[in-house]
Design a protein around this motif. Structure first.
Motif: not given
Length: 1366
Positions: A1130-1131, A1165-1167, A1185-1187, A1254-1257
């Motif tokens: 992520l960094g 907030n996604l995390a 997460l990268v996406m 589904f959940r993450m998208y």
């Protein structure tokens, strides 16, 4: 008197004489010499003799006795005669009988010394009559001599407990269990005690006559006998025998009290709690209060003072309404130049594409389609190892080293069979009544044996025109001596023979049957003969033991481990395991894969009324993952079709029913979708031609990502065209070019940021993440190129169609030519008239900041508690048979996978110091490899090591000294090492003296203490040990246990050396992902200590590495570094986006920094959502997460740039302008496009899809939309970047040019494409210090007041000179 009468009188007289002799205080002999028939194992009984001990004069016998029974020489100086109750034959047979015991106990000298005392005293003591009673004498007709047939032996419990205590922990290295289990009969090691131990010693096939041990406590009256009570030495005691022989203390592995006091293992780190609340929650609550309260107070105070002005610094340049270009910094000047040049380039390029749409479209499509053909060469990686483990990762390197040196870990095919509709039952024999679990019903065992035999003999598969059976592919550890397949199951106790399962014997009033044999074998799996069951072996017919924890299941209680007292007979399940050879080269696994497929198909249709069967093969997980992907293909297609349909419809405008088909954009929308798909296909094709493999994640995720980015750009471009109006005299091509010049820089910003983000994300080691990053980066790059070429061309063609009033799709049909007024889109009107005014109200803005600050703090509070890992169940389809397997493994398995501690090659095993750091027997170091594993196994619930290690060096020592006395002299029995005198090659110990006349005992030599082979013997006979099969006469043969554990190499002098080797132990029960990666962590911690110890012992300046290997390490290593991998990935991505944004936004650090803040906030907030929605952190969620970073750029970059280029005077007005013009495009282009498709994914059968897609998208879209459309404009209204005076000057100069060129009134233009915004742009404050003496204002009627510069037509347009003064 007949013979029988004489025999009776003789027996009575013998009994009376013996009984009378017991009254003699000094005692006397009860036997002397050997008599009677030969027993099963070659021993004889003793000749009855009542009288004083006789002198022993044979020196060889004295030497054997001195070595075997040194305590009998206590007080003897050697000058006088030695009187004993045994002759030379007795001594030889006694020493021979102790050889087998020494193979188990000699590794602990104190134990073996204590144990021999009772044997030596019984055999040779001159005062036998004081503690032995001969209770039965028989007559041997062959020799016409009497012999002792039964005795009672009185022993003190103090002595027997001491012997048991000193021997109970002595390990059998091959079985990883206490050796005493083989000497405690039906009780096994874990139910053994001193009484049961001596009971078995007195009643087993190896004893020449039954011995009834009477164990007495202090104070028990057994007169006229005095129980024997020899002195006991503790197992951690080193001492000298009466003959001067040094007896070493036992090692830590065999004597826990010898272990060094290890530092206590710290308790596992718990959660940081403040009272009942997580500490991070308290901290973040304090942070929220510390930030929110001052903000609210300042805002309220400021707002109450000035209700007219926007809060904080809404005006640029210290609140001045004027823009002074002399205050511009160097970065602002260069940024304005870059911005202007980029816009001019895209305007020219857009005009060029609009003028030549067909050639551009044809060339672009031909290139894209041509690149797409490379897809046929694309290889999709499905091997989990290739997906999740980098070739350079530690676990992968270690696995490759293991495979190359020892062969890959075998393939496993397994049945877990739960007893169905069966209850526990009782079985009674002479030992009492025993309860058996439901797994031991005979009809169930018979059915399981039948099933196992069918699988072994009848299941076949076809591979390359040949028939494959299990015997063709199975693991055969004793091949070529034994060609049977290695199988672990209860039927192996019966040699897979139904006749043996049905065997019964009558024992008085009781029937001995299969249950007695099962009970005996479960507790003694290495026994060669069960004397009560027709001397049938417990050993499998393939030559190895079937350990109870691999044959039965469901016997452990809650929280119980194998190290405790377990009751195998309570089993509720049966386990059947077939071991199949694996291969380092996957291309050679075809036969095994084919047979496994046939095995799975058979088991899929198998049923039995008393069985619930869970089954799996080595290929099962990979098959189910592939099936999972295929099963949800329809769901994914429906998802994409919904998104495609929305795009096609939403791009159009509604300007009346008569123009519905004219103003629709279905063809253009489909063209945009095709361009997105072509960009994905082209990237797949390029990497296919380059030989870069793809993954299922690439195929599933990349289209979603590119569709999000591509469709957003399409909506922004099309809607900018729809909202603007063509200027007088401006051709369609010029109009398209101008729109492209305004919008394309924003498209470039998002696409370049995301592509660079993903390309640099390929620096991550994890193959799945790297592949995703590479494919995503190239797909987005292709998508941008096709959009600014092919889509611009398509949009131009569609604009021509619309201008000519032709229908969409059916372009040959003309519609109404009635003039119409272009209407704004519904979403645009909602944003402009309702949403934006609402959000930009002062109270709403303050509320948004406080609410999102609370949201961010709440997320930060729970992020540390996100679960790391991916439970196996989640990776399977909801209807997978593997879910049942995973559940049964948790419920019924009692031991974890094996763990191998591998010592890399390069170590000098000839160095005694090195040997001492490896072995775990006597004289080994306290920090040796074997000892450290043994100590770790004492705390299995913390270290996840459930057993001591199988140590080939220990067993090689025992094998080498087997049959030799303590002085290294051949004893009464045969040794284990035999050599062919003709060839100099190996001879098996089982046949060394019986069948092969050319075989003779090896010339074994020993070190100074005669406990180990000498260096020459070590080199010469180690290969013999590794080829010798274990047998009843030589149980420590190393072929079965260590044939693959030691790699024997030759040095340049052709001498035998040890290369790589391993020491196998077992992990404890592992159920969750955390269990698996914590077990790996502890194993590595342990191996690091071993490496340090070996390096110190070798003292050759090199590091000698020990590392742990288990088959699951390569999958779970990622979780040890998951947080660091996530932060690094992520960094890299966020930093890349910041740098690219900084350059492409015209060196605007302020705007790039705000974009950075927004992306970090969205990801945080996604995390937090991952914690609340039970989404674990693993490689799949890392890819998402990268996406999410890429999609977050789409939500934020366009609005941020629109704010930066807006010419409104205050931050609130600029935020309003940016949100009004870009907000609806972002909402319709990403949020609504994705929302419908994502909802469909919620109906997928795959748990992976439901959770990680589904959940993450859904979380990505909702978080991106809420932050980009609510928080970002509000944040910009407070702390957005100030106006760049150079950009303002440039924009107004362009405005003047257009105004002059257009003749004044009616000219509609502006950066935003909004006519009203353009009108406002002409009312900007004057520019100071620009050197350009003109300003613009309008009268109330809207006519221009002034103009300057002497531009052509200026005077005619009413432009007046201006002095340049305010």
């Amino acid at each position: 008197m007949d013979k029988s009468a004489r025999l009776l009188v003789l027996l009575l007289s013998s009994f009376l004489v013996v009984t009378a002799a017991a009254d003699d205080d000094e005692g006397h002999c009860l036997w002397y010499g050997s008599c009677g028939p030969t027993t099963l194992f070659g021993a004889h009984s003793n000749c009855p003799y009542t009288g004083p001990a006789k002198p022993l004069t044979d020196q060889k016998s004295i030497d054997i006795l001195r070595d075997t029974c040194p305590f009998l020489f206590e007080g003897k100086d050697g000058s006088g005669p030695l009187n004993t109750c045994c002759d030379g034959d007795n001594i030889k047979e006694m020493a021979s009988s102790l050889v087998l015991v020494s193979s188990q106990f000699a590794r602990c000298p104190v134990c073996y010394y204590n144990f021999r005392k009772s044997i030596c005293e019984m055999s040779c003591s001159p005062r036998q009559s004081t503690f032995i009673n001969v209770t039965e004498v028989k007559h041997d007709r062959a020799t016409d001599k009497d012999y002792v047939a039964r005795v009672t032996y009185y022993l003190s419990r103090n002595y027997t407990r001491g012997v048991y205590d000193s021997c109970s922990k002595v390990q059998n290295s091959q079985t990883n269990s206490p050796a005493i289990g083989a000497m405690c009969g039906q009780w096994g090691w874990y139910r053994c005690n001193d009484e049961r131990f001596y009971d078995f010693l007195g009643h087993n096939p190896y004893t020449p006559f039954p011995i009834d041990y009477q164990l007495t406590e202090d104070g028990d009256d057994v007169s006229p006998y005095t129980p024997l009570s020899p002195e006991i030495q503790t197992c951690n005691e080193t001492f000298q025998t009466p003959t001067g022989k040094r007896i070493e203390a036992c090692s830590c592995s065999d004597c826990p009290v010898s272990c060094p006091v290890a530092p206590p293992i710290p308790a596992p780190p718990g959660d940081w709690m403040i009272g009942p609340v997580y500490g991070s929650v308290v901290v973040m609550a304090a942070v929220f209060v510390a930030l929110a309260v001052p903000f609210v107070c300042v805002f309220v105070c400021w707002y109450s003072r000035n209700r007219v002005s926007a809060p904080l610094d809404d005006r640029d340049k210290s609140g001045s309404p004027h823009v002074d270009i002399t205050q511009a910094s160097c970065l602002e000047r260069w940024g304005a130049i870059m911005e202007r040049n980029v816009e001019q380039f895209f305007r020219s390029w857009g005009t060029f594409c609009a003028m030549h749409p067909v050639p551009i479209l044809i060339i672009g499509l031909l290139v894209a389609v041509g690149l797409s053909f490379g897809v046929v060469k694309l290889k999709v990686t499905t091997d989990p190892i290739e997906l999740w483990a980098s070739p350079t990762s530690r676990s992968r390197v270690e696995k490759d080293y293991f495979d190359q040196n020892f062969g890959p870990f075998y393939r496993t095919e397994m049945l877990i069979i739960r007893a169905k509709d069966l209850e526990p039952f009782n079985h009674t024999n002479e030992g009492g009544t025993t309860e058996f679990g439901p797994a031991f019903h005979k009809n169930l065992l018979s059915a399981v044996m039948e099933l196992q035999n069918y699988i072994t003999d009848n299941i076949t598969a076809q591979y390359e025109n040949r028939t494959v059976r299990l015997s063709d592919i199975c693991f055969k550890p004793l091949y070529p001596d034994n060609a049977f397949c290695a199988i672990q199951s209860v039927p192996e106790y019966f040699q897979d023979d139904p006749a043996l399962l049905n065997l019964t014997k009558q024992d008085g009033n009781y029937t001995i049957n299969y249950l007695d044999h099962i009970k005996y074998c479960l507790l003694n799996p290495t026994e060669m003969q069960d004397q009560d069951f027709d001397f049938q072996p417990c050993m499998s017919k393939w030559g190895g033991p079937t350990f109870p924890y691999t044959a039965v299941g469901g016997f452990l209680g809650e929280g119980q481990s194998l190290s405790g007292s377990v009751h195998y007979l309570n089993a509720t399940a049966l386990l059947v395991t077939f071991l199949v050879n694996n291969d380092y080269d996957a291309s050679r696994l075809g036969p095994a894969m084919a047979w496994e497929q046939a095995f799975l198909e058979y088991m899929r249709n198998y049923s039995h009324p008393n069985m619930e069967v869970a089954y799996f093969a080595e290929r099962s997980i990979e098959d189910e993952i592939a099936r999972e992907s295929e099963s949800d293909t329809t769901t994914v297609l429906i998802s994409y079709l919904i998104m495609f349909a929305y795009i096609s419809i939403a791009l159009g405008q509604y300007n009346g029913s008569s123009r519905l088909l004219i103003d629709s954009k279905i063809t253009l929308g489909l063209g945009g979708v095709i361009i997105v798909l072509l960009s994905v296909m082209a990237s797949l094709g390029v990497y296919g031609m380059l030989g870069v493999p793809g993954t299922l994640i690439v195929i599933e995720v990349i289209p979603f990502l590119v569709l999000a980015v591509g469709v957003d750009n399409i909506f922004i471009l099309v809607q900018a065209y729809q909202r603007d109006r063509r200027q007088p005299g401006e051709s369609l091509e010029q109009f398209v070019g101008r729109i492209v010049g305004e919008v394309a820089p924003s498209m470039l910003l998002s696409s370049a940021s995301e592509s660079a983000c993903f390309f640099l994300g390929a620096l991550i080691d994890m193959p799945a993440v790297r592949a995703f990053a590479l494919f995503a980066g190239l797909s987005l790059l292709f998508d941008f190129i096709l959009q600014i070429t092919c889509f611009i061309s398509l949009m131009t063609l569609d604009a021509r169609r619309q201008d000519s009033n032709r229908f969409d799709i059916i372009c040959c049909v003309h519609g109404s030519k009635k003039e119409h007024e272009r209407q704004e889109g519904i979403l645009y009107r909602v944003f402009k008239n309702f949403y934006v005014p609402l959000v930009m109200q002062p109270a709403a803005r303050a509320t948004v900041i406080v609410a999102f600050l609370g949201w961010l703090c709440a997320s930060l509070a729970v992020v540390p508690y996100i679960e790391v890992g991916l439970d196996r169940e989640i990776s399977m389809p909801e209807d997978s048979y593997m879910l049942k397997v995973f559940q049964y493994q948790q419920d019924y398995l009692s031991v974890g996978p094996p763990v191998y501690f591998v010592v890399r090659d390069g170590l000098n095993y000839s160095d005694e110091n090195v040997q001492n750091r490896i072995c775990s027997t006597v004289n080994c170091d306290r920090n040796s490899v074997g000892t450290q594993i043994a100590m770790a196994a004492q705390q299995p619930l913390r270290t996840y090591i459930a057993s001591a290690a199988s140590n080939w060096l220990d067993d090689f020592y025992d094998w080498s000294v087997f049959g030799y006395d303590e002085d290294g002299v051949p004893g009464a029995g045969n040794g284990c090492c035999f050599i062919n005198v003709t060839t100099g090659g190996f001879c098996p110990s089982k046949q060394g003296n019986e069948y092969l006349p050319d075989c003779t005992s090896c010339n074994m030599t020993f070190n100074s203490n005669h406990l180990r082979p000498s260096l020459p013997a070590f080199r010469e006979y180690l290969p013999f040990f590794l080829r010798d099969n274990p047998s009843e006469t030589c149980p420590k043969g190393g072929h079965a246990a260590y044939g693959d554990a030691v790699r024997v190499v030759r040095d340049p002098a052709n001498r035998t050396n040890v290369g790589a080797s391993y020491f196998m132990a077992y992990h404890g029960i592992l159920k969750t992902s955390e269990d698996f990666y914590t077990a790996l962590h502890w194993a590595r911690h342990l191996s690091d200590n071993m490496t340090a110890a070996l390096t110190e012992a070798a003292d050759d300046g090199r590091t000698h590495e020990v590392y742990p290997y288990s088959v699951f390490y390569v999958f779970y290593e990622q979780y040890l570094t998951m947080w660091s991998d996530v932060l690094r990935a992520l960094g890299i991505s966020i930093a890349t986006i910041f740098l690219v944004s900084f350059f492409l936004m015209g060196l605007d650090f302020h705007s790039a920094f705000i974009l950075l803040i927004m992306i970090v906030t969205i990801i945080t907030n996604l995390a937090g959502m991952m914690y609340w929605w039970n989404i674990s952190l693993n490689a799949v969620s890392l890819v998402n997460l990268v996406m999410a970073i890429g999609i977050s750029v789409e939500f934020c970059s366009h609005i941020t740039r629109a704010f930066a280029v807006s010419l409104e005077p205050t931050r609130v007005e600029r935020a309003t302008d940016a949100l009004t013009n870009m907000g609806s495009s972002v909402l319709s282009g990403i949020t609504l496009t994705k929302f419908g498709g994502i909802i469909v994914l919620g109906f997928a059968h795959s748990q992976i899809f439901q959770i990680f897609y589904f959940r993450m998208y859904l979380g990505v879209v909702l978080h991106g939309a809420s932050h980009g459309l609510i928080l970002l404009p509000v944040l910009l209204s407070f702390i957005g970047p100030p106006l760049n005076p150079c950009k303002v000057w440039s924009a107004r100069k362009e405005g003047a040019r257009l105004l002059v060129a257009g003749g004044g009134g009616g000219v509609e233009t502006g950066g935003s494409g909004d006519p009203a915004a353009h009108q406002a742009a002409l009312q900007r404050p004057p520019i100071q210090g620009s050197g350009e003496p003109y300003t613009f204002s309008r009268t109330e009627s809207g006519a221009p007041l002034t103009a300057a510069d002497g531009a052509p037509g200026a005077q005619g347009a009413g432009v007046e000179p201006h002095s340049g003064q305010d």
